[in-house]
Write a protein that holds these residues in place. Structure first.
Motif, PDB file in Angstrom:
ATOM      1  N   GLY A 123     -16.177  -7.151  38.176  1.00 31.66           N
ATOM      2  CA  GLY A 123     -17.234  -7.539  37.253  1.00 31.66           C
ATOM      3  C   GLY A 123     -16.776  -8.517  36.177  1.00 31.66           C
ATOM      4  O   GLY A 123     -17.517  -9.436  35.805  1.00 31.66           O
ATOM      5  N   ASN A 127     -18.362 -12.236  35.524  1.00 34.74           N
ATOM      6  CA  ASN A 127     -18.941 -12.707  34.259  1.00 34.74           C
ATOM      7  C   ASN A 127     -18.232 -13.958  33.741  1.00 34.74           C
ATOM      8  O   ASN A 127     -18.865 -14.807  33.108  1.00 34.74           O
ATOM      9  CB  ASN A 127     -18.939 -11.585  33.220  1.00 34.74           C
ATOM     10  CG  ASN A 127     -20.128 -10.658  33.417  1.00 34.74           C
ATOM     11  OD1 ASN A 127     -21.209 -11.118  33.802  1.00 34.74           O
ATOM     12  ND2 ASN A 127     -19.948  -9.376  33.149  1.00 34.74           N
ATOM     13  N   GLY A 158     -16.733  -6.704  30.571  1.00 34.43           N
ATOM     14  CA  GLY A 158     -15.442  -6.852  31.218  1.00 34.43           C
ATOM     15  C   GLY A 158     -14.336  -7.085  30.211  1.00 34.43           C
ATOM     16  O   GLY A 158     -14.572  -7.068  28.999  1.00 34.43           O
TER      17      GLY A 158
HETATM   18  C1  LIG Z   1     -17.174  -2.333  34.391  1.00 36.04           C
HETATM   19  C2  LIG Z   1     -18.089  -3.394  33.938  1.00 36.04           C
HETATM   20  C3  LIG Z   1     -17.721  -4.743  33.988  1.00 36.04           C
HETATM   21  C4  LIG Z   1     -16.336  -5.181  34.379  1.00 36.04           C
HETATM   22  O1  LIG Z   1     -16.068  -4.965  35.712  1.00 36.04           O
HETATM   23  P1  LIG Z   1     -14.538  -4.916  36.218  1.00 36.04           P
HETATM   24  O2  LIG Z   1     -14.693  -4.718  37.705  1.00 36.04           O
HETATM   25  O3  LIG Z   1     -13.858  -3.815  35.497  1.00 36.04           O
HETATM   26  O4  LIG Z   1     -13.927  -6.230  35.923  1.00 36.04           O
HETATM   27  C5  LIG Z   1     -18.651  -5.690  33.638  1.00 36.04           C
HETATM   28  N1  LIG Z   1     -19.879  -5.340  33.247  1.00 36.04           N
HETATM   29  C6  LIG Z   1     -20.266  -4.053  33.178  1.00 36.04           C
HETATM   30  C7  LIG Z   1     -21.664  -3.737  32.762  1.00 36.04           C
HETATM   31  C8  LIG Z   1     -19.380  -3.039  33.497  1.00 36.04           C
HETATM   32  O5  LIG Z   1     -19.738  -1.765  33.390  1.00 36.04           O
END
Ligand SMILES: *Cc1c(COP(=O)(O)O)cnc(C)c1O
Length: 464
Positions: A123, A127, A158
Motif C-alpha cells: 500500500g 500511494n 503508509g
Molecule cells: C496498511 C495501509 C497502507 C500501507 O500499506 P503497506 O502494504 O504497509 O505499505 C496504506 N494505506 C492504508 C489505509 C493502510 O491501512
C-alpha cells in the motif's frame, strides 16, 4: 534447511530476534527486554504461538488475512507459479499472464471506469505511485502547478517518505523529515473525540467543508487531489458521520480535483461491499489497494486508475515503477485469493451474516462502564475507552496507557485486539463464523472487565 526453526525454545528465539531483528513501529530496546511473542502457525482465524497458545486473531494479521490462514489453494498456486515463472519484469515492453489476469480481474471488480492497474509491492508504494501519477497527470494537462495533495490528520497511507507524508500521523512526521512539500492536512471526521457539543451530522459537514476552505486557501488552481480512507483504519477505525462523504464528493466535483480512495483496509469485502467506496457512496478517480488483495499471503498492492487519468498518463513515458510491480507469484496468489472471495461468497458473508451478527454483539459492549462508544462497519469495529461515558472524557494519564493495558489483557485472554491510543480496534478475518464471533466478544468483554479492575486499583480511572 535453515538452522533456526519453530522447535527452538522460545527464549532462544526471542534472544536471537532481539539480537538481530529491528521491528517496525517498535521501541526495540523495550521489546528486547520483554521478548517478542513468537507466532509459529495459523489456521482459519486462529494463530498459535511458540508456547502453544491458540489465539483468536481479531486483527486478521495486519488487516489483511481476509480469507483466513492456512488455505492450501494459495500455497499450491504460489508453488506452481514459482516453478513456471518465478519472476519477470514488466518494465521493458514485456508482460506475463499473472499480471495480465490480475489487472483484468481488478478492472472487472472495481466500480465505474476504474479500469487500469499500476502494480506495487504494497500500500505504501501504491500511494507513492499515486503522488507521482497525480502530479504528472496535471503536468500533462498543462497545469503543473496543480501539485498540492490534501489529506487528513491521523490518516494512515503508509510508511515510505511519500506515503508517510500523505498520512497524517504526527508521530511519524516528527521523524525523518516529513511531510514532503505540497502535502497539506485537514482535520479528521472523528466526532467522538473532536465533535464536542456538535451533533454528528453538523460536525461531519463542518469537517468536510475544511476541504473547501483548504482548496480556497491554497488556490483551486494549485490543488491536484484529495486522498482519504473511506473509513480510517490505523487511526482507530473512525467511521465518519453520514453527512461527511457526500459533502467531500461535492467539493471534489466542484473544483475538479482528483479523489483518491485509499482502500487498503476497506477493499475486498471488509465493509460488506467489494470496496469501502461503495459502502460510503464515494466515486474515486484512483483507488489504492493492498492487504486483502492477497489476504497477506504475498506482498502486493496496486493503484486502480480511471480511464481519464490512465489515458492521459499513457501519452508520455511515466518514469516510475518497482522491480516487483506485478510480481508473478504475488499476482497469481492475489488472483486465487479473489477467486476464493468471489466463489465462496465472502463479501455476502460479511454483509449478511458475520457483519450483522458482530454488529449486534459489538454494539452491546457500549453498555460496559469503560466504553464510551462502540462502532462498526462490516467487520471493522472500534470501542472508545473512557473514565466518564456521559462526557466522552479522556483519561487523566498519558493517552494510550489504558488502551495498552486492555490490549495486554486481551493477549492474556488469547485474543488479538489492537489499541490506538485508548481506542480498541478489531478487524477479524472475513471468514469468521458466528460461533467464533461469540468467542471474540466474550474475550473482549472479559478483557474490559479486567482492565476496569486493574485501572481502578491503580488509580487510573480518572478523567482528564
Ligand atoms: C496498511 C495501509 C497502507 C500501507 O500499506 P503497506 O502494504 O504497509 O505499505 C496504506 N494505506 C492504508 C489505509 C493502510 O491501512
Amino acid at each position: 534447511m535453515n538452522m533456526i526453526t519453530n522447535h527452538l525454545p522460545t527464549a532462544e528465539l526471542q534472544a536471537l530476534d532481539a539480537a538481530h531483528h529491528m521491528h517496525p513501529f517498535t521501541e526495540n530496546e523495550g521489546l528486547a527486554k520483554k521478548g517478542a511473542r513468537v507466532i509459529t502457525r495459523a489456521k482459519g482465524v486462529w494463530i498459535t504461538d511458540s508456547e502453544g497458545h491458540d489465539i483468536l486473531d481479531g486483527m486478521a494479521g495486519l488487516w489483511c488475512v481476509a480469507i483466513g490462514y492456512g488455505r492450501e489453494e494459495l500455497a499450491e498456486v504460489a508453488a506452481r507459479q514459482m516453478r513456471e515463472l518465478p519472476f519477470y519484469n514488466t518494465f521493458f515492453q514485456t508482460t506475463h499472464v499473472p499480471a495480465i489476469a490480475l489487472a483484468n480481474k481488478l478492472a472487472e471488480l472495481a466500480p465505474g471506469d476504474l479500469n487500469h492497474v499500476f502494480f506495487a509491492g504494497g500500500g505504501s508504494e501504491a500511494n507513492d505511485t499515486n503522488i507521482r501519477m497525480v502530479r504528472h497527470y496535471w503536468a500533462l494537462k498543462g497545469q503543473p502547478e496543480r501539485n498540492i495533495l490534501i489529506s487528513r490528520k491521523n490518516a494512515y497511507h503508509g510508511s515510505t517518505v511519500g506515503s508517510g507524508s500523505l498520512g497524517g500521523m504526527s508521530g511519524m512526521h516528527a521523524q525523518g523529515g516529513m511531510p514532503i512539500p505540497d502535502i497539506h492536512h485537514i482535520n479528521q471526521p472523528n466526532w467522538y473525540a473532536e465533535g464536542g457539543d456538535m451533533d454528528p451530522g453538523a460536525f461531519g459537514l463542518a469537517r468536510a467543508r475544511e476541504l473547501e476552505e483548504a482548496i480556497e486557501r491554497h488556490g483551486p488552481d494549485r490543488v491536484g487531489a484529495f486522498i482519504a480512507e473511506p473509513i480510517q483504519g490505523a487511526g482507530g477505525v473512525i467511521i465518519p458521520p453520514a453527512t461527511y462523504w457526500p459533502e467531500i464528493q461535492r467539493i471534489c466535483d466542484k473544483y475538479g480535483i482528483l479523489l483518491i480512495a485509499d482502500e487498503v483496509i476497506c477493499g475486498f469485502g471488509r465493509t460488506g461491499n467489494w470496496f469501502g467506496s461503495q459502502t460510503l457512496g464515494i466515486k474515486p478517480h484512483i483507488m489504492t489497494v493492498a492487504k486483502g488483495l492477497s489476504s497477506g499471503y504475498a506482498p502486493i498492492g496496486a493503484s486502480i486508475v480511471c480511464d481519464e487519468v490512465a489515458q492521459t498518463i499513457a501519452r508520455d513515458e511515466f518514469n516510475h515503477g518497482y522491480t516487483y510491480s506485478g510480481h508473478p507469484v504475488a499476482a497469481a496468489v492475489a488472483l486465487e485469493n479473489l477467486r476464493i472471495i468471489e466463489e465462496e461468497g465472502i463479501v455476502a458473508h460479511v454483509r449478511d451474516v458475520a457483519g450483522p451478527y458482530l454488529k449486534q454483539k459489538w454494539e452491546a459492549l457500549a453498555e460496559h462502564p469503560l466504553v464510551g462508544e462502540a462502532s462498526i462497519s462490516g467487520l471493522m469495529g472500534s470501542i472508545a475507552l473512557t473514565p466518564d461515558k456521559a462526557s466522552r472524557a479522556k483519561f487523566a494519564g498519558e493517552e494510550g496507557t489504558v488502551g495498552y493495558i486492555c490490549r495486554e489483557r486481551c493477549f492474556a485472554n488469547n485474543l488479538v485486539m489492537r489499541h490506538v491510543g485508548d481506542r480498541m480496534i478489531i478487524a477479524p478475518p472475513l471468514v469468521i463464523t458466528p460461533a467464533e464471533i461469540d468467542t471474540l466478544v466474550e474475550r473482549a468483554r472479559k478483557s474490559l472487565d479486567e482492565t476496569l479492575e486493574k485501572i481502578t486499583a491503580e488509580g487510573l480511572l480518572t478523567a482528564a
